[in-house]
Scaffold this active site. Structure first.
Site, PDB file in Angstrom:
ATOM      1  CG  MET A  20      -4.695  -6.416   7.268  1.00  0.00           C
ATOM      2  SD  MET A  20      -6.063  -5.313   6.847  1.00  0.00           S
ATOM      3  CE  MET A  20      -6.250  -4.411   8.401  1.00  0.00           C
ATOM      4  CB  SER A  21      -0.324  -8.280   2.675  1.00  0.00           C
ATOM      5  OG  SER A  21       0.710  -7.400   3.114  1.00  0.00           O
ATOM      6  CG  HIS A  45      -6.597   2.322   3.144  1.00  0.00           C
ATOM      7  ND1 HIS A  45      -5.610   1.379   3.345  1.00  0.00           N
ATOM      8  CD2 HIS A  45      -6.616   2.552   1.806  1.00  0.00           C
ATOM      9  CE1 HIS A  45      -5.074   1.039   2.178  1.00  0.00           C
ATOM     10  NE2 HIS A  45      -5.655   1.743   1.240  1.00  0.00           N
ATOM     11  CE1 TYR A  82      -8.133  -5.447   1.644  1.00  0.00           C
ATOM     12  CE2 TYR A  82      -6.442  -6.252   3.143  1.00  0.00           C
ATOM     13  CZ  TYR A  82      -6.861  -5.361   2.165  1.00  0.00           C
ATOM     14  OH  TYR A  82      -6.000  -4.391   1.721  1.00  0.00           O
ATOM     15  CD  GLU A  83      -7.839  -6.932  -2.849  1.00  0.00           C
ATOM     16  OE1 GLU A  83      -8.180  -6.322  -3.879  1.00  0.00           O
ATOM     17  OE2 GLU A  83      -6.681  -7.361  -2.639  1.00  0.00           O
ATOM     18  CB  SER A 129      -0.920   0.021   1.224  1.00  0.00           C
ATOM     19  OG  SER A 129      -1.853  -1.023   1.184  1.00  0.00           O
ATOM     20  CG  HIS A 157      -2.553  -2.371  -3.482  1.00  0.00           C
ATOM     21  ND1 HIS A 157      -1.524  -3.245  -3.217  1.00  0.00           N
ATOM     22  CD2 HIS A 157      -2.929  -1.852  -2.280  1.00  0.00           C
ATOM     23  CE1 HIS A 157      -1.302  -3.273  -1.909  1.00  0.00           C
ATOM     24  NE2 HIS A 157      -2.130  -2.436  -1.330  1.00  0.00           N
ATOM     25  CB  ALA A 178       1.399  -0.229   4.652  1.00  0.00           C
ATOM     26  CG  ASN A 233      -1.124   2.420  11.980  1.00  0.00           C
ATOM     27  OD1 ASN A 233      -1.037   2.020  10.812  1.00  0.00           O
ATOM     28  ND2 ASN A 233      -1.567   1.656  12.960  1.00  0.00           N
ATOM     29  CG  HIS A 254      -4.600  -7.362   0.329  1.00  0.00           C
ATOM     30  ND1 HIS A 254      -4.704  -6.537  -0.769  1.00  0.00           N
ATOM     31  CD2 HIS A 254      -3.531  -6.924   1.047  1.00  0.00           C
ATOM     32  CE1 HIS A 254      -3.736  -5.617  -0.708  1.00  0.00           C
ATOM     33  NE2 HIS A 254      -3.020  -5.829   0.373  1.00  0.00           N
TER      34      HIS A 254
END
Length: 271
Positions: A210-211, A246, A84-85, A29, A60, A112, A234, A82
């Site tokens: 998340m990746s 995001h 989550y997609e 990201s 992306h 990220a 963060n 990902h």
């Protein structure tokens, strides 16, 4: 039935001609601009590869860029897919298996991530030393193709020690601060709760995202050496006052991407 990676690799080879990449780079990201340094680029949209998974997340771009970077032949993945997609770990693994079939020997992965370590502040670069798979899934579940890798791969050197040493030395010589830590993957798409952040910290986690883990597991399986970096965007929930978004992730990734781009260029030059 053959795995999709065989079809993907043939389609990509047909678009690359005689160009045979040696190093792959996956950009997370907000890090897509790193690919702009590639010379004599050949751009291949994921949409132009039959049955290839599509990236739907802001930041992306969804394309491969092949060309010369610091004198090396590279294939850059500008945007990943990902869980989550709605993509399965198995479809993500097909991308890395495609790299193996293309002859790629080394893989640089970036992402990220949120920090769980107060000593690793937002805007930092973190060298991934190891990971914890909290996605509760594995990209290698299913029938095994012995031509691609072993049924039970070893992950004791998933993030290659020699490549990590090279990264540390290179960063020091370039005056780039490089933290080191353990990355934990969750499936997402929600940011973690404060209780989860505390629990992950107890497990020895320095950053969460998340990746990356499906790609690294598959790369180890395929015998591809991996170097991984997290851009810390963060502090985890409960470790900072403001809520997470995001937009914040993309903004901090952009801020740190210049240093990461410089570091990746220097490392590739030395590979």
């Amino acid at each position: 039935m053959k795995e999709l990676c065989y079809s993907y690799s043939e389609q990509i080879k047909s678009k690359l001609g005689d160009f045979a990449p040696e190093i792959a780079v996956i950009l997370g990201s907000g890090l897509g601009d790193i690919a702009n340094n590639i010379q004599n680029p050949t751009v291949i949209s994921y949409a132009d590869i039959n049955n290839f998974p599509q990236s739907t997340v802001s930041g992306h771009q969804g394309r491969f860029i092949a060309g010369i970077l610091q004198g090396k032949k590279v294939l850059c993945m500008q945007g990943r897919v990902h869980l989550y997609e709605g993509h399965t770990p198995q479809i993500i693994s097909q991308i890395i298996k495609t790299f193996k079939l293309l002859g790629i020997k080394k893989l640089i992965v970036t992402n990220a991530a949120g920090s769980l370590n107060p000593k690793i502040a937002a805007g930092s670069l973190m060298l991934i030393t190891d990971h914890i798979n909290f996605s509760f899934n594995n990209p290698l579940i299913g029938a095994n193709d012995d031509n691609l890798g072993p049924r039970f791969p070893d992950l004791s050197n998933a993030y290659d020690k020699k490549l990590r040493q090279l990264a540390v030395t290179t960063a020091k010589e370039a005056g780039i601060e490089l933290k080191q830590g353990v990355y934990l993957m969750v499936s997402g798409p929600n940011f973690e709760t404060a209780a989860e952040v505390r629990a992950f910290g107890i497990l020895g986690t320095d950053a969460v995202g998340m990746s990356t883990v499906p790609e690294v597991i598959t790369a180890a399986y395929c015998g591809i050496k991996v170097l991984g970096f997290s851009v810390i965007t963060n502090l985890g929930t409960g470790l900072q006052e403001q809520s997470q978004s995001h937009g914040e992730t993309l903004a901090m990734a952009e801020k740190a991407s210049q240093n990461l781009g410089q570091l990746i260029n220097l490392i590739i030059e030395r590979l």
